[in-house]
Design a protein around this motif. Structure first.
Motif, PDB file in Angstrom:
ATOM      1  N   SER A  14     -16.955 -38.977  42.311  1.00 22.61           N
ATOM      2  CA  SER A  14     -17.526 -38.633  43.575  1.00 22.61           C
ATOM      3  C   SER A  14     -18.656 -37.383  43.402  1.00 22.61           C
ATOM      4  CB  SER A  14     -16.350 -37.756  44.323  1.00 22.61           C
ATOM      5  OG  SER A  14     -16.559 -37.532  45.428  1.00 22.61           O
ATOM      6  N   LEU A  46     -18.658 -42.119  45.085  1.00 20.07           N
ATOM      7  CA  LEU A  46     -18.521 -41.777  46.314  1.00 20.07           C
ATOM      8  C   LEU A  46     -19.578 -40.719  46.769  1.00 20.07           C
ATOM      9  CD1 LEU A  46     -14.495 -41.691  46.404  1.00 20.07           C
ATOM     10  CD2 LEU A  46     -15.995 -43.635  46.989  1.00 20.07           C
ATOM     11  N   HIS A  69     -21.007 -45.743  47.698  1.00 22.08           N
ATOM     12  CA  HIS A  69     -19.933 -45.821  48.876  1.00 22.08           C
ATOM     13  C   HIS A  69     -19.975 -44.491  49.908  1.00 22.08           C
ATOM     14  CE1 HIS A  69     -18.278 -49.175  46.583  1.00 22.08           C
ATOM     15  NE2 HIS A  69     -18.428 -48.460  45.654  1.00 22.08           N
ATOM     16  N   SER A  71     -18.168 -42.142  51.754  1.00 25.04           N
ATOM     17  CA  SER A  71     -16.726 -41.850  52.065  1.00 25.04           C
ATOM     18  C   SER A  71     -16.204 -40.842  53.097  1.00 25.04           C
ATOM     19  CB  SER A  71     -16.130 -41.187  50.512  1.00 25.04           C
ATOM     20  OG  SER A  71     -16.578 -40.079  50.726  1.00 25.04           O
ATOM     21  N   THR A  78     -11.255 -37.020  43.279  1.00 22.40           N
ATOM     22  CA  THR A  78     -10.868 -38.221  43.951  1.00 22.40           C
ATOM     23  C   THR A  78      -9.491 -38.554  43.788  1.00 22.40           C
ATOM     24  OG1 THR A  78     -11.399 -39.298  41.804  1.00 22.40           O
ATOM     25  CG2 THR A  78     -12.885 -39.294  43.434  1.00 22.40           C
ATOM     26  N   PHE A  81      -7.295 -37.980  47.512  1.00 18.90           N
ATOM     27  CA  PHE A  81      -7.929 -38.721  48.626  1.00 18.90           C
ATOM     28  C   PHE A  81      -6.515 -39.227  49.248  1.00 18.90           C
ATOM     29  CE2 PHE A  81     -12.344 -39.597  47.576  1.00 18.90           C
ATOM     30  CZ  PHE A  81     -12.606 -38.398  47.726  1.00 18.90           C
TER      31      PHE A  81
END
Length: 82
Positions: A14, A46, A69, A71, A78, A81
């Motif tokens: 991320s 992300l 991606h 998010s 991560t 999440f």
């Protein structure tokens, strides 16, 4: 989930734009990790939103092993999440 020594299809990361608790930017470290993984594994990265995705894609434009991606979450952790 494979063990760290087993073959993997990708690594999930991320992107975070905030500094760590000591005021050091984490983006240089993140970029170094992503570049080191080039040629070894795909990175599923992300990002918070389309604007951040465009900025990161520009920064990493020379890398073909990154899939982006959006998010909707700016958190770097991560595992949190859910």
């Amino acid at each position: 989930v494979p063990a760290e020594w087993e073959p993997q299809d990708s690594v999930l990361m991320s992107w975070a734009l905030y500094d760590n608790k000591r005021g050091h930017s984490v983006t240089k470290v993140q970029e170094s990790i992503i570049r080191a993984l080039s040629g070894h594994v795909t990175v599923d990265l992300l990002v918070s939103d389309a604007a951040e995705m465009a900025m990161v894609q520009k920064r990493l434009a020379d890398l073909s092993h990154v899939r982006y991606h959006a998010s909707g979450c700016p958190e770097i952790w991560t595992r949190d999440f859910g």
